[in-house]
Each structure stands twice: as structure tokens, then as C-alpha cells.
Design a protein around this motif. Structure first.
Motif, PDB file in Angstrom:
ATOM      1  N   ALA A 198     -10.685  11.036  12.160  1.00 54.80           N
ATOM      2  CA  ALA A 198      -9.764   9.928  12.455  1.00 54.80           C
ATOM      3  C   ALA A 198      -8.889  10.244  13.673  1.00 54.80           C
ATOM      4  O   ALA A 198      -7.712   9.951  13.705  1.00 54.80           O
ATOM      5  CB  ALA A 198      -8.912   9.578  11.239  1.00 54.80           C
ATOM      6  N   GLN A 199      -9.512  10.870  14.679  1.00 55.46           N
ATOM      7  CA  GLN A 199      -8.783  11.239  15.885  1.00 55.46           C
ATOM      8  C   GLN A 199      -9.438  10.627  17.119  1.00 55.46           C
ATOM      9  O   GLN A 199     -10.658  10.462  17.164  1.00 55.46           O
ATOM     10  CB  GLN A 199      -8.757  12.757  16.062  1.00 55.46           C
ATOM     11  CG  GLN A 199      -7.905  13.475  15.053  1.00 55.46           C
ATOM     12  CD  GLN A 199      -7.836  14.951  15.377  1.00 55.46           C
ATOM     13  OE1 GLN A 199      -8.773  15.539  15.897  1.00 55.46           O
ATOM     14  NE2 GLN A 199      -6.702  15.555  15.059  1.00 55.46           N
ATOM     15  N   ARG A 200      -8.603  10.338  18.090  1.00 59.73           N
ATOM     16  CA  ARG A 200      -9.075   9.877  19.382  1.00 59.73           C
ATOM     17  C   ARG A 200      -9.088  11.036  20.358  1.00 59.73           C
ATOM     18  O   ARG A 200      -8.231  11.899  20.310  1.00 59.73           O
ATOM     19  CB  ARG A 200      -8.122   8.829  19.962  1.00 59.73           C
ATOM     20  CG  ARG A 200      -8.369   7.467  19.485  1.00 59.73           C
ATOM     21  CD  ARG A 200      -7.500   6.526  20.303  1.00 59.73           C
ATOM     22  NE  ARG A 200      -7.832   5.181  19.928  1.00 59.73           N
ATOM     23  CZ  ARG A 200      -7.651   4.136  20.692  1.00 59.73           C
ATOM     24  NH1 ARG A 200      -7.111   4.282  21.877  1.00 59.73           N
ATOM     25  NH2 ARG A 200      -7.981   2.949  20.282  1.00 59.73           N
ATOM     26  N   GLN A 201     -10.047  10.969  21.258  1.00 59.11           N
ATOM     27  CA  GLN A 201     -10.108  11.954  22.332  1.00 59.11           C
ATOM     28  C   GLN A 201     -10.157  11.194  23.650  1.00 59.11           C
ATOM     29  O   GLN A 201     -11.021  10.339  23.853  1.00 59.11           O
ATOM     30  CB  GLN A 201     -11.353  12.822  22.182  1.00 59.11           C
ATOM     31  CG  GLN A 201     -11.526  13.838  23.281  1.00 59.11           C
ATOM     32  CD  GLN A 201     -12.765  14.680  23.064  1.00 59.11           C
ATOM     33  OE1 GLN A 201     -13.428  14.600  22.039  1.00 59.11           O
ATOM     34  NE2 GLN A 201     -13.087  15.502  24.043  1.00 59.11           N
ATOM     35  N   GLU A 202      -9.220  11.487  24.526  1.00 60.90           N
ATOM     36  CA  GLU A 202      -9.227  10.850  25.837  1.00 60.90           C
ATOM     37  C   GLU A 202     -10.314  11.472  26.701  1.00 60.90           C
ATOM     38  O   GLU A 202     -10.511  12.689  26.688  1.00 60.90           O
ATOM     39  CB  GLU A 202      -7.868  11.023  26.528  1.00 60.90           C
ATOM     40  CG  GLU A 202      -7.803  10.339  27.869  1.00 60.90           C
ATOM     41  CD  GLU A 202      -6.422  10.420  28.515  1.00 60.90           C
ATOM     42  OE1 GLU A 202      -6.366  10.307  29.750  1.00 60.90           O
ATOM     43  OE2 GLU A 202      -5.422  10.596  27.796  1.00 60.90           O
ATOM     44  N   VAL A 203     -11.020  10.641  27.436  1.00 60.71           N
ATOM     45  CA  VAL A 203     -12.040  11.097  28.368  1.00 60.71           C
ATOM     46  C   VAL A 203     -11.618  10.645  29.765  1.00 60.71           C
ATOM     47  O   VAL A 203     -11.439   9.446  29.997  1.00 60.71           O
ATOM     48  CB  VAL A 203     -13.427  10.511  28.011  1.00 60.71           C
ATOM     49  CG1 VAL A 203     -14.462  10.886  29.061  1.00 60.71           C
ATOM     50  CG2 VAL A 203     -13.861  10.974  26.622  1.00 60.71           C
ATOM     51  N   ARG A 204     -11.421  11.594  30.646  1.00 63.75           N
ATOM     52  CA  ARG A 204     -11.061  11.285  32.032  1.00 63.75           C
ATOM     53  C   ARG A 204     -12.345  10.880  32.760  1.00 63.75           C
ATOM     54  O   ARG A 204     -13.313  11.638  32.778  1.00 63.75           O
ATOM     55  CB  ARG A 204     -10.427  12.484  32.726  1.00 63.75           C
ATOM     56  CG  ARG A 204      -9.207  13.068  32.021  1.00 63.75           C
ATOM     57  CD  ARG A 204      -8.043  12.130  31.823  1.00 63.75           C
ATOM     58  NE  ARG A 204      -7.428  11.710  33.062  1.00 63.75           N
ATOM     59  CZ  ARG A 204      -6.660  10.636  33.174  1.00 63.75           C
ATOM     60  NH1 ARG A 204      -6.411   9.884  32.132  1.00 63.75           N
ATOM     61  NH2 ARG A 204      -6.138  10.316  34.322  1.00 63.75           N
ATOM     62  N   LEU A 205     -12.350   9.710  33.364  1.00 62.35           N
ATOM     63  CA  LEU A 205     -13.516   9.207  34.084  1.00 62.35           C
ATOM     64  C   LEU A 205     -13.391   9.610  35.556  1.00 62.35           C
ATOM     65  O   LEU A 205     -13.257   8.780  36.447  1.00 62.35           O
ATOM     66  CB  LEU A 205     -13.612   7.686  33.913  1.00 62.35           C
ATOM     67  CG  LEU A 205     -13.658   7.199  32.454  1.00 62.35           C
ATOM     68  CD1 LEU A 205     -13.660   5.686  32.391  1.00 62.35           C
ATOM     69  CD2 LEU A 205     -14.840   7.777  31.709  1.00 62.35           C
ATOM     70  N   ASP A 206     -13.458  10.925  35.780  1.00 59.97           N
ATOM     71  CA  ASP A 206     -13.247  11.475  37.117  1.00 59.97           C
ATOM     72  C   ASP A 206     -14.530  11.398  37.956  1.00 59.97           C
ATOM     73  O   ASP A 206     -15.578  10.943  37.488  1.00 59.97           O
ATOM     74  CB  ASP A 206     -12.717  12.909  37.037  1.00 59.97           C
ATOM     75  CG  ASP A 206     -13.655  13.857  36.299  1.00 59.97           C
ATOM     76  OD1 ASP A 206     -14.864  13.563  36.185  1.00 59.97           O
ATOM     77  OD2 ASP A 206     -13.170  14.903  35.827  1.00 59.97           O
ATOM     78  N   ASP A 207     -14.429  11.834  39.197  1.00 62.15           N
ATOM     79  CA  ASP A 207     -15.565  11.763  40.117  1.00 62.15           C
ATOM     80  C   ASP A 207     -16.771  12.544  39.613  1.00 62.15           C
ATOM     81  O   ASP A 207     -17.913  12.115  39.790  1.00 62.15           O
ATOM     82  CB  ASP A 207     -15.167  12.265  41.511  1.00 62.15           C
ATOM     83  CG  ASP A 207     -14.196  11.327  42.212  1.00 62.15           C
ATOM     84  OD1 ASP A 207     -14.114  10.131  41.824  1.00 62.15           O
ATOM     85  OD2 ASP A 207     -13.512  11.777  43.157  1.00 62.15           O
ATOM     86  N   ASP A 208     -16.543  13.708  39.005  1.00 59.76           N
ATOM     87  CA  ASP A 208     -17.655  14.520  38.498  1.00 59.76           C
ATOM     88  C   ASP A 208     -18.410  13.802  37.391  1.00 59.76           C
ATOM     89  O   ASP A 208     -19.642  13.775  37.386  1.00 59.76           O
ATOM     90  CB  ASP A 208     -17.153  15.878  37.989  1.00 59.76           C
ATOM     91  CG  ASP A 208     -16.694  16.800  39.111  1.00 59.76           C
ATOM     92  OD1 ASP A 208     -17.087  16.571  40.278  1.00 59.76           O
ATOM     93  OD2 ASP A 208     -15.944  17.745  38.813  1.00 59.76           O
ATOM     94  N   LEU A 209     -17.679  13.216  36.429  1.00 58.77           N
ATOM     95  CA  LEU A 209     -18.335  12.501  35.332  1.00 58.77           C
ATOM     96  C   LEU A 209     -19.061  11.260  35.860  1.00 58.77           C
ATOM     97  O   LEU A 209     -20.171  10.948  35.431  1.00 58.77           O
ATOM     98  CB  LEU A 209     -17.334  12.116  34.245  1.00 58.77           C
ATOM     99  CG  LEU A 209     -17.910  11.358  33.049  1.00 58.77           C
ATOM    100  CD1 LEU A 209     -19.043  12.141  32.367  1.00 58.77           C
ATOM    101  CD2 LEU A 209     -16.798  11.041  32.038  1.00 58.77           C
ATOM    102  N   ARG A 210     -18.469  10.576  36.811  1.00 61.49           N
ATOM    103  CA  ARG A 210     -19.113   9.398  37.400  1.00 61.49           C
ATOM    104  C   ARG A 210     -20.407   9.786  38.116  1.00 61.49           C
ATOM    105  O   ARG A 210     -21.437   9.122  37.973  1.00 61.49           O
ATOM    106  CB  ARG A 210     -18.156   8.683  38.349  1.00 61.49           C
ATOM    107  CG  ARG A 210     -17.072   7.933  37.604  1.00 61.49           C
ATOM    108  CD  ARG A 210     -15.990   7.386  38.539  1.00 61.49           C
ATOM    109  NE  ARG A 210     -15.000   6.670  37.763  1.00 61.49           N
ATOM    110  CZ  ARG A 210     -15.074   5.385  37.436  1.00 61.49           C
ATOM    111  NH1 ARG A 210     -16.096   4.665  37.841  1.00 61.49           N
ATOM    112  NH2 ARG A 210     -14.139   4.813  36.712  1.00 61.49           N
TER     113      ARG A 210
END
Length: 180
Positions: free
Chosen positions: A111-123
């Protein structure tokens, strides 16, 4: 053998479907300035993508996808890639002037959220993966499989058979070596 478009139910997929009942409800709610829209159909003409986001949230001018997962919080690159592809679709569909900077994974077991940074590497990784998948579909070739402990929980394990394929490849290679 190519397993594209195959789907086999197992305990994990059934549990995931049950956990997704609310996310799949297509309802829209608003509370304390947070708007949540469930079951949002997404597309990108630019990248040739279509799909469904579990939830799209809007708050104080920010918009971002939230993906529901049955498992535990962790560093799952495939989950992050899925969110990034959803963001790429949203950016195109809404003609956003700026890229969506973040998204969230919600893990039901904790029941936890995890933020995901949509940075240049992931893109960049997401775009390479989209292109690689497109190539696999066009050529009808299947990537090499290798068994990992996660394989046993996969619903496609009975179709994919990574251990058996590895054994067959080893036997075939030994046979070829004997001939030459």
C-alpha cells in the motif's frame, strides 16, 4: 516459437486483475484538489503506442500517470518503462508544453507509492525499448531467454520454457560441434 500476444492466466494475473477492479472502473473522482481519472486510454502517433493507464492524476496544474502493481516496492525497470511510455502518450495527446517530470507506481502488497523520475535516461531507455519491440514484431524473432528466479511467477512460463530452451540449445550446439 514467438509468444507475442499470448496470455495465460495464473494466480498472479488473477490476483492482479482483482486488485485492478477499482483502477479499471473508468470513474473520475475529485478530493482536496486532486482529480483522479481511472482507465484512461492512451495513444501516441509519434511512437506508435496505444494502451491504458490505470489512473491519471491532476493536481495544481500537474498531470501524471499512476500504475497499480500487485507486488512489492522495488527498482523494477519494466514498471518504470511502462510509466514513461504512458507519459509520452499523455504529453502528445494533451500537447503539453513541458515533459511530465514524474509519475507513480502504487504497490498493493505494501500500500505504498513510489515516485518515478521521468528523466532523460529513462526516456532514452524507453524509446530504445519501443524501437527494439517494434523490430521484434516486424521480424517475428524472439530474443534470447535466460532463466531467472522471477520466471517461475510469470504466466507465460509454460509457453516460454527458458530452462528447456537453454538445454535444447546446449544439446544442439554439442551435436553441431561433434559434426565438425
Amino acid at each position: 516459437m514467438f509468444v507475442t500476444f499470448d496470455f495465460v492466466e495464473n494466480a498472479h494475473t488473477v490476483e492482479g486483475s482483482l486488485l485492478h477492479e477499482r483502477a479499471d472502473s473508468s470513474e473520475r473522482t475529485e478530493r482536496n484538489g486532486l482529480i483522479q481519472t481511472r482507465t484512461v486510454y492512451l495513444y501516441s502517433t509519434r511512437y506508435g503506442l496505444t494502451g491504458i493507464a490505470d489512473v491519471i492524476e491532476e493536481q495544481r496544474g500537474d498531470i501524471y500517470p499512476v500504475e497499480y502493481k500487485k507486488g512489492r516496492k522495488g527498482e523494477w525497470k519494466n514498471d518504470q518503462l511502462q510509466l514513461c511510455a504512458q507519459a509520452l502518450c499523455l504529453e502528445e495527446m494533451l500537447r503539453l508544453p513541458q515533459p511530465i517530470p514524474r509519475a507513480f507506481l502504487y504497490y498493493a502488497s505494501t500500500a505504498q507509492r513510489q515516485e518515478v523520475r521521468l528523466d532523460d535516461d529513462l526516456r532514452a531507455y524507453t524509446l530504445r525499448t519501443i524501437e527494439a519491440v517494434r523490430t521484434l514484431i516486424e521480424t517475428q524473432t524472439r530474443p534470447e531467454t535466460s532463466y531467472t528466479p522471477r520466471c517461475s511467477g510469470c504466466s507465460l512460463y509454460p509457453v516460454c520454457l527458458p530452462r528447456e530452451i537453454k538445454k535444447l540449445r546446449n544439446v544442439s550446439m554439442k551435436h553441431v560441434e561433434k559434426i565438425f
